[in-house]
Scaffold this active site. Structure first.
Site, PDB file in Angstrom:
ATOM      1  N   HIS A   1     -16.836  19.217  19.396  1.00 28.50           N
ATOM      2  CA  HIS A   1     -17.093  17.779  19.562  1.00 28.50           C
ATOM      3  C   HIS A   1     -17.885  17.599  20.860  1.00 28.50           C
ATOM      4  O   HIS A   1     -17.625  18.314  21.843  1.00 28.50           O
ATOM      5  CB  HIS A   1     -15.784  16.992  19.717  1.00 28.50           C
ATOM      6  CG  HIS A   1     -15.101  16.620  18.439  1.00 28.50           C
ATOM      7  ND1 HIS A   1     -13.730  16.647  18.316  1.00 28.50           N
ATOM      8  CD2 HIS A   1     -15.589  16.168  17.252  1.00 28.50           C
ATOM      9  CE1 HIS A   1     -13.401  16.236  17.087  1.00 28.50           C
ATOM     10  NE2 HIS A   1     -14.501  15.945  16.432  1.00 28.50           N
TER      11      HIS A   1
ATOM     12  N   CYS B   1      -9.923  13.355  24.410  1.00 36.20           N
ATOM     13  CA  CYS B   1      -9.595  13.307  22.971  1.00 36.20           C
ATOM     14  C   CYS B   1      -8.460  12.332  22.690  1.00 36.20           C
ATOM     15  O   CYS B   1      -8.391  11.745  21.620  1.00 36.20           O
ATOM     16  CB  CYS B   1      -9.153  14.676  22.472  1.00 36.20           C
ATOM     17  SG  CYS B   1     -10.361  15.974  22.633  1.00 36.20           S
TER      18      CYS B   1
END
Ligand code: ARG
Length: 271
Positions: free
Chosen positions: A165, A259
């Site tokens: 990511h 996150c």
């Protein structure tokens, strides 16, 4: 440096586990202490509250162990919320749960037409939307992001599966600056980053390997994994105040502070 007070969304890791492997950090055969994960997460939440941020919570859903990673729940900018579409079926049911939360909270909703893992891959840096691709978010979704939010979208090609990511490879520090791991990006994306952010902080592999770039900055304070000591030192030289947090349990799923944290950006008036 001025700190901005932020409105954040988090999800308590009540049902946290590593039951499947969808990134190289995850080992379903290894031990995971869910109670410790909750305590570490609570410390992160308290850190934000102590910094003067507002933290809202979405109710965790049993059977969705990765739901703690709220950054993947959507992209929320200027009062608009774009829902997500996960690459992996194991996370698919998180998308409607987050979508319902945004709708209840009164955001203007947009639905994704392609795989899009929210703020895990979409980071607002000044007037540019940096959008990751290569592992999760589809390149095709970048055009939709530009159409929905009206910011120029800059595609960032990720090349190392450990940094799957964008938010594992790059941190937005303030309107002008980012920190990133150059090797996590394709040569062309590295050139774009050098062009856009000539003063960026370059992280080392050692910092990135403890998910040090998975950090949350309010423009002055940077909350980052405690283990990322070199990065913290570099940031302090630049005048940032660093706050180390230990999220060792959540790292077993490939996640860190960022996150666990979704920024809820209101319309222009109350950014
Ligand atoms: N296990 C999760 C996954 O692989 C971790 C997500 C981390 N989130 C993030 N924004 N990087 O999807």
């Amino acid at each position: 440096m001025d700190a901005t007070s932020q409105r954040l969304l988090m999800c308590r890791p009540t049902y946290f586990a590593v039951d499947y492997a969808i990134n190289p950090w995850m080992d379903p055969s290894g031990p995971v202490d869910a109670a410790l994960a909750v305590r570490q997460w609570e410390k992160l939440r308290q850190t934000y509250l102590d910094l003067g941020h507002t933290v809202e919570e979405i109710t965790p859903v049993p059977g969705l162990p990765d739901m703690v990673f709220a950054a993947n729940g959507g992209t929320v900018i200027d009062g608009k919320a774009m829902a997500v579409q996960f690459r992996d079926p194991q996370r698919a049911d998180e998308a409607p749960a987050y979508r319902a939360w945004f709708e209840d909270a009164g955001f203007e909703m947009y639905d994704p037409k392609h795989v899009n893992e929210g703020e895990g891959d979409v980071l607002l840096a000044g007037d540019h939307l940096l959008a990751g691709t290569g592992f999760r978010t589809a390149h095709a979704s970048h055009a939709q992001l530009q159409e929905v939010f009206g910011y120029p979208v800059i595609t960032m090609e990720l090349v190392d599966p450990r940094f799957y990511h964008l938010d594992t490879a790059l941190t937005v520090l303030d309107e002008r600056t980012v920190a990133y791991l150059p090797e996590a990006f394709s040569p062309g994306s590295q050139a774009v980053l050098r062009r856009l952010f000539p003063d960026a902080v370059h992280a080392t592999m050692a910092d990135a390997e403890v998910l040090g770039l998975n950090a949350v900055s309010d423009g002055r304070h940077v909350v980052l994994p405690a283990q990322a000591t070199d990065l913290a030192a570099k940031l302090r030289v630049r005048g940032y105040e660093t706050i180390g947090v230990d999220l060792s349990e959540l790292r077993k799923a490939g996640g860190g502070p960022k996150c666990c944290t979704l920024r809820l950006r209101q319309g222009k008036a109350s950014k």
